[in-house]
Scaffold this motif. Structure first.
Motif, mmCIF file in Angstrom:
data_model
loop_
_atom_site.group_PDB
_atom_site.id
_atom_site.type_symbol
_atom_site.label_atom_id
_atom_site.label_comp_id
_atom_site.label_asym_id
_atom_site.label_seq_id
_atom_site.Cartn_x
_atom_site.Cartn_y
_atom_site.Cartn_z
ATOM 1 N N CYS A 1 0.843 -0.679 -0.145
ATOM 2 C CA CYS A 1 -0.173 0.220 -0.213
ATOM 3 C C CYS A 1 0.814 1.070 0.134
ATOM 4 O O CYS A 1 2.174 0.800 1.085
ATOM 5 N N TYR B 1 -0.486 4.204 1.176
ATOM 6 C CA TYR B 1 -0.651 4.823 1.788
ATOM 7 C C TYR B 1 0.429 4.754 3.669
ATOM 8 O O TYR B 1 0.017 6.546 4.041
ATOM 9 N N GLY B 2 1.204 4.435 3.458
ATOM 10 C CA GLY B 2 1.964 5.020 4.070
ATOM 11 C C GLY B 2 1.132 5.085 5.918
ATOM 12 O O GLY B 2 1.847 5.217 6.876
ATOM 13 N N CYS B 3 0.529 4.438 6.154
ATOM 14 C CA CYS B 3 -0.447 4.359 7.658
ATOM 15 C C CYS B 3 0.652 4.013 8.373
ATOM 16 O O CYS B 3 1.467 2.852 8.096
ATOM 17 N N PHE C 1 0.950 3.513 11.674
ATOM 18 C CA PHE C 1 0.380 1.752 12.040
ATOM 19 C C PHE C 1 0.599 0.080 11.660
ATOM 20 O O PHE C 1 -0.219 -0.717 12.157
ATOM 21 N N CYS C 2 0.331 0.397 10.090
ATOM 22 C CA CYS C 2 -0.052 -0.478 9.250
ATOM 23 C C CYS C 2 1.155 -1.781 8.935
ATOM 24 O O CYS C 2 1.806 -1.286 8.223
ATOM 25 N N SER D 1 -0.134 -3.212 6.507
ATOM 26 C CA SER D 1 0.192 -3.484 4.260
ATOM 27 C C SER D 1 1.216 -2.562 3.881
ATOM 28 O O SER D 1 1.531 -2.335 3.141
ATOM 29 N N GLY D 2 1.109 -1.031 4.786
ATOM 30 C CA GLY D 2 2.474 -0.194 3.957
ATOM 31 C C GLY D 2 3.692 -0.423 4.636
ATOM 32 O O GLY D 2 4.502 0.741 3.528
ATOM 33 N N GLY E 1 -3.981 -3.521 1.621
ATOM 34 C CA GLY E 1 -3.851 -2.248 0.090
ATOM 35 C C GLY E 1 -5.276 -1.039 0.290
ATOM 36 O O GLY E 1 -6.399 -1.402 1.273
ATOM 37 N N GLU E 2 -5.096 -0.320 -0.553
ATOM 38 C CA GLU E 2 -6.077 0.981 -0.603
ATOM 39 C C GLU E 2 -7.350 0.692 -1.904
ATOM 40 O O GLU E 2 -6.708 1.163 -3.399
ATOM 41 N N SER F 1 -9.533 4.366 3.763
ATOM 42 C CA SER F 1 -8.786 5.630 4.420
ATOM 43 C C SER F 1 -9.018 7.093 4.289
ATOM 44 O O SER F 1 -8.102 8.138 4.683
#
Ligand code: SAH
Ligand code: SF4
Length: 356
Positions: free
Chosen positions: A117, A119-121, A123-124, A126-127, A164-165, A198
């Motif tokens: 992903c 979007y690089g949050c 806490f996540c 996936s990113g 993913g987003e 997101s």
């Protein structure tokens, strides 16, 4: 998986282009989705020449299962390898009386929409490794088909909450939703599909004007710009005011309730002020709030608040007049942290290389 990317119209024009009558499209779709054929060779009412051409051009190789975690009576998480070696996860969440009530027969699949992903949050999982690529519509639909096959379950609910987003792979998302929904495809009602984002405003606005009654969940995780921005970089591009305005338009055009997902992270977004602000946003939109205690991710320092803080947050949100639930079930931990299994496996180098 390309065969699962094609709509009925696509099949008809492809077949006509191959000198075949249009009705072959319905025959093929019946084999793929109603009968779940896994080989072109099994489709005995198609001419042998056509079957041979199709098996060369559109192989029906199913998603390769690399690993499965969980047990049959709780959440099951599948790690799949795609044709190019990339890995994705899908999670099957069986009917859970504790979560949905005794009468529920809801069997949910949590589907990935991208590899990684962008979007690089903060806490996540996936990113953590960045974005690799979008999934094709066939790879999205293929997760549904393969998990039904592996589990023997009939799935009746889809959430786009895997890796993913989904709104960043919008065209393939819509195509996949169309195939999942179509009577010639999986035949799943649009109200049984939830897209989680997101907060990509253009996607929300476009989905709002689509005819399908797909449900929308917003990963809010912060009720003011300063808090949200710290953990979700996407908030700089689409700040709360803009996001909430798009949500309001979604609600009025679909006449549907939307959901705010809100992970509780210790010391980050779990203050009473955040709870009050969150309640106010939700009340204005008539949105439902799902509070989810944070699942720890290897390599990240975040933690979930104490149970007592979680309960207090819930009480404050409710006192603010919003409809909220707090996820308390342990078995669902595995579902909420999509992206972790892939990372663990990639880091441990435990996966054998593809054969070809
Ligand atoms: N990209 C989309 C959909 C995938 S994430 C989105 O962000 O909405 C699905 C949900 O899982 C999101 O609400 C996400 O914030 C949440 N999530 C991610 N990491 C988590 C973790 N470690 N613990 C709990 N929830 C997590
Ligand atoms: Fe991407 Fe969603 Fe994870 Fe954010 S929470 S990094 S948008 S998958």
């Amino acid at each position: 998986m390309e065969a699962y990317s094609l709509t009925k119209d696509d099949w008809e024009s492809r077949l006509v282009g191959m000198g075949e009558p249009k009705f072959r499209a319905s025959q093929i779709l019946e084999w793929l989705y109603a009968r779940r054929a896994e080989n072109w060779g099994d489709m005995t009412n198609l001419p042998a020449g056509l079957r041979a051409k199709l098996s060369e051009g559109l192989p029906l190789t199913p998603l390769e299962k690399i690993r499965e975690t969980g047990s049959a009576d709780t959440t099951r998480k599948f790690l799949f390898r795609l044709a190019d070696g990339q890995m994705i996860e899908s999670v099957l969440i069986p009917a859970s009386p504790a979560l949905y009530g005794e009468a529920s027969d809801r069997r949910t699949i949590c589907i990935s929409s991208q590899v990684g992903c962008a979007y690089g949050c903060k806490f996540c999982a996936s990113g953590l490794d960045g974005w690799k690529r979008n999934l094709t519509a066939g790879e999205i639909v293929g997760q549904f088909v393969r998990v039904e096959e592996l589990s023997g379950e009939k799935i009746n609910n889809v959430v786009f909450m895997g890796m993913g987003e989904p709104m960043a792979n919008y065209d393939n998302l819509l195509r996949a939703i169309g195939i999942l929904n179509a009577p010639w495809g999986i035949g799943l009602g649009a109200r049984h599909m939830t897209v989680s984002t997101s907060g990509l405003v253009p996607g929300i606005r476009d989905l709002a004007v689509q005819p399908l009654q797909v449900r929308l969940a917003i990963s809010l995780h912060g009720a003011t710009d300063d808090v949200r921005e710290k953990i979700m970089p996407v908030n700089k591009k689409y700040p709360l005011a803009e996001l909430l305005a798009a949500c309001a338009d979604y609600v009025s055009s679909k006449k549907q309730r939307l959901t705010f997902e809100y992970i509780l992270i210790c010391g980050i977004n779990d203050s009473p002020d955040q709870a009050r602000a969150l309640a106010a946003h939700a009340r204005k939109l008539g949105a439902k709030i799902n509070l989810i205690p944070y699942n720890t991710v290897d390599g990240l320092a975040w933690e979930r608040p104490e149970q007592e803080t979680q309960e207090e947050f819930l009480a404050t949100v409710r006192a603010g007049g919003a409809d909220a639930t707090l996820r308390r079930e342990k078995g669902h931990d595995i579902a909420a942290a999509c992206g972790q299994l892939r990372l663990q496996v990639e880091k441990s180098f435990a996966v054998p290389a593809p054969l070809n």
